[in-house]
Enzyme design. Sequence first.
Site, short mmCIF file in Angstrom:
data_model
loop_
_atom_site.label_atom_id
_atom_site.label_comp_id
_atom_site.label_asym_id
_atom_site.label_seq_id
_atom_site.Cartn_x
_atom_site.Cartn_y
_atom_site.Cartn_z
N LYS A 1 0.82 -1.21 0.00
CA LYS A 1 0.00 0.00 0.00
C LYS A 1 0.85 1.26 0.00
O LYS A 1 2.02 1.26 0.40
CB LYS A 1 -0.99 -0.05 1.16
N ARG B 1 -2.35 -10.42 5.23
CA ARG B 1 -2.76 -10.62 3.84
C ARG B 1 -1.72 -9.96 2.94
O ARG B 1 -1.54 -8.75 3.00
CB ARG B 1 -4.15 -10.01 3.62
#
Length: 264
Positions: free
Chosen positions: A208, A243
């Site tokens: 991210k 994840r």
Amino acid sequence: MTLVMGIVNVTEDSFSDGGDYLAPEKAIAHARSLVAAGADIIDVGGESTRPGAHRIPRDIERARIEPVVAFLAGEGISVSIDTMNAETAAAACRAGARIVNDVSGGQADPAMLPAVAAAGAEIVLGHWRGPSDDMYARAHYDDVVSEVMAELHERVDAARAAGIAPERIIVDPGIGFGKRGEDNWSVLRQLERIATLGYRVLVGASRKRFLQDALATDDIARRDLATAVTSVLAAQEHAWGVRVHDVQATVDALTIASAWKGSA
């Protein structure tokens, strides 16, 4: 032991691998490689939730994920379905998925929580303040961790009211969803507080933007090492799972951290 959830995006427009695994045979091959690298769960998604992404028709989403989920489950692989649509979740569960990973926490589709209850699946309830094409419009907090906890508690209450047993609930603080850089860091620094809600915690920080910003680089490839570091730190805060896209890097990092503590 923190579990590693490997990401398989059967999408055209996911931010780091959109289009790479759109064909079912490519998605299946990639999932197998993630399992070989040490993934405990494969999270299959047919609709991108990257910032700015638009929703797609449900029949397209289902057509993308059903053959992949069915094949992987048939091989005995533990499969999660990453979706905000109740119909897709139900179809994936019939095909063998054991977990429904809903980044909206059941808010995007009011039929989601009853569908998961009926399927007897586990559910990941993500912290969410609105759709991807407008997620940052609501990224305003006075106390981000307290507000995330309160809003997750509301979603847990809704899930339990729909008939989902507490032991089948996992919470995800929604790193990157309706949160700006420092908001994400604040949440990660206080994962232990989020765990006091009493439910398993999944952390999804992989690749991210806030990781790239911290590194002060535009090189997206460097996000995987940063992700592996966040995985170790999340594990130290007793996260149930992480994840990630690059399973090998995270598995290696977790193995070294375990060896450091003398528990490898």
